[in-house]
Design an enzyme around this catalytic site. Structure first.
Site, PDB file in Angstrom:
ATOM      1  N   ASP A 102      41.198  44.721  -7.980  1.00 20.71           N
ATOM      2  CA  ASP A 102      42.375  44.942  -8.825  1.00 20.71           C
ATOM      3  C   ASP A 102      42.009  44.598 -10.264  1.00 20.71           C
ATOM      4  OD1 ASP A 102      44.959  45.550  -9.565  1.00 20.71           O
ATOM      5  OD2 ASP A 102      45.820  43.666  -8.881  1.00 20.71           O
ATOM      6  N   ILE A 154      41.650  26.658 -15.430  1.00 16.81           N
ATOM      7  CA  ILE A 154      40.618  27.009 -16.401  1.00 16.81           C
ATOM      8  C   ILE A 154      41.271  27.271 -17.748  1.00 16.81           C
ATOM      9  CG2 ILE A 154      38.807  28.658 -17.005  1.00 16.81           C
ATOM     10  CD1 ILE A 154      38.394  29.167 -14.033  1.00 16.81           C
TER      11      ILE A 154
END
Length: 345
Positions: free
Chosen positions: A249, A141
């Site tokens: 996270d 991406i």
């Protein structure tokens, strides 16, 4: 023999993207193609010994690998961009571990993607490297800038989409996850449990406290921490706790935007847990007022949120203590002491 252009890695940005860095990395820190290149002759035939190239050339809907470029990727794995004649792939390799860590990451990414809420990289393949180690191939991406969109700043959009993910990602099995995974490089135990407080006390705080005892012989933090885990139930009285899919996270290094300015989250440590646990890394995530305002419009804030948030931060401070050493001990101990005083135990 095909010519593949490999760009040598210059690790000048590694420190800005370590797991414990509190500063948000720039796009250049995260996706770097260095200008100095050299060409290496190597085979891209499917009969070669590179399983990554084999998969890309046979399953990746491409016929030619043009360039392999190391990119900045943290302190645990080596990361690469594989450019092909039909697009790019993002690859992480680790010569020291088997496939379990990347399989956990892939399942987490698929789980988040399946909620159809916030963008995450799609994983394609996890496998073993010849001679030891493992790899994961996933969608590449292009990162973009976090510009305002439709009158909303990027923090506001991120908060809403994260709330949407928590609302959509539910589990009928309780709290936990289908596989054990990792938080950083620390094992994260995800055995299913019907009681959130028991799950969090045993598999999150308790596990980290045991590690602190094993790693440092830290009996003080171990004994005080166990006192907290056995007496923290009053913090959750009257709170509706449902198992929500968590990234697990969520700090600034794992948050970005795609080329269209849409929020993107990556490198998860997924499990199903209390939605408030997602903010355990808020001390280095940079969440602002607009983020929380948008999030709580989707997932309403419950009474005692600000009182409980320290319990969720404690897990990550303990993990940083176990991963990176004594610099994080005082923060963890301070949280424990504050709660022991608050709970009069």
């Amino acid at each position: 023999m095909e010519q593949i252009l490999l760009t040598p890695f210059i690790p000048r940005f590694c420190s800005t993207f370590s797991h414990h860095s509190a500063s948000k990395p720039t796009i250049q820190d995260r996706i770097l193609l260095f200008p100095t290149t050299r060409t290496i002759m190597c085979s891209t035939s499917v009969g070669g010994e590179d399983p990554i190239a084999q998969w890309i050339l046979t399953q990746g809907k491409t016929s030619k690998i043009i360039q392999i470029s190391p990119v900045a990727g943290g302190c645990i794995n080596h990361a690469y961009r594989y450019r092909t004649d039909s697009g790019s792939f993002f690859v992480k390799k680790n010569r020291s571990i088997g496939t379990a860590m990347f399989e956990g990451e892939a399942l987490g990414l698929r789980s988040m993607h399946s909620t159809n809420t916030i963008r995450v990289p799609q994983p394609f393949k996890v496998g073993e490297l010849p001679g030891g180690g493992s790899y994961i191939i996933m969608e590449f991406i292009e990162f973009g800038s976090s510009n305002s969109r439709d009158g909303q700043d990027s923090q506001s959009v991120l908060g809403r989409k994260l709330g949407d993910m928590h609302k959509a990602g539910k589990s009928e099995k309780g709290f936990g996850f289908a596989v054990q995974n990792t938080i950083g490089s620390t094992p994260q135990i995800n055995t299913w449990c019907s009681d959130w407080i028991e799950f969090y006390a045993e598999h999150r705080l308790g596990y980290q406290l045991n590690l602190a005892m094993e790693n440092f012989g830290d009996s003080a933090i171990y004994e005080k921490g166990l006192r907290l885990t056995k007496n923290m139930r009053p913090l959750f009285e009257g709170v509706l706790i449902e198992p929500c899919l968590l990234h697990g996270d969520l700090w600034s290094g794992n948050i970005s935007c795609d080329e269209n300015g849409e929020p993107l989250i990556l490198d998860p440590a997924c499990y199903y847990g209390h939605n408030e646990a997602e903010f355990g890394m808020s001390w280095c995530a940079g969440f602002g007022t607009s983020f929380y305002d948008s999030y709580f419009q989707v997932m309403p804030k419950q009474v005692g949120f600000h009182t409980r948030i320290g319990v969720y931060k404690l897990y990550h401070y303990l993990n940083h203590y176990n991963l990176f050493g004594s610099g994080y001990r005082s923060s963890a101990m301070s949280i424990i002491d504050d709660y022991l005083r608050m709970l009069h135990v």
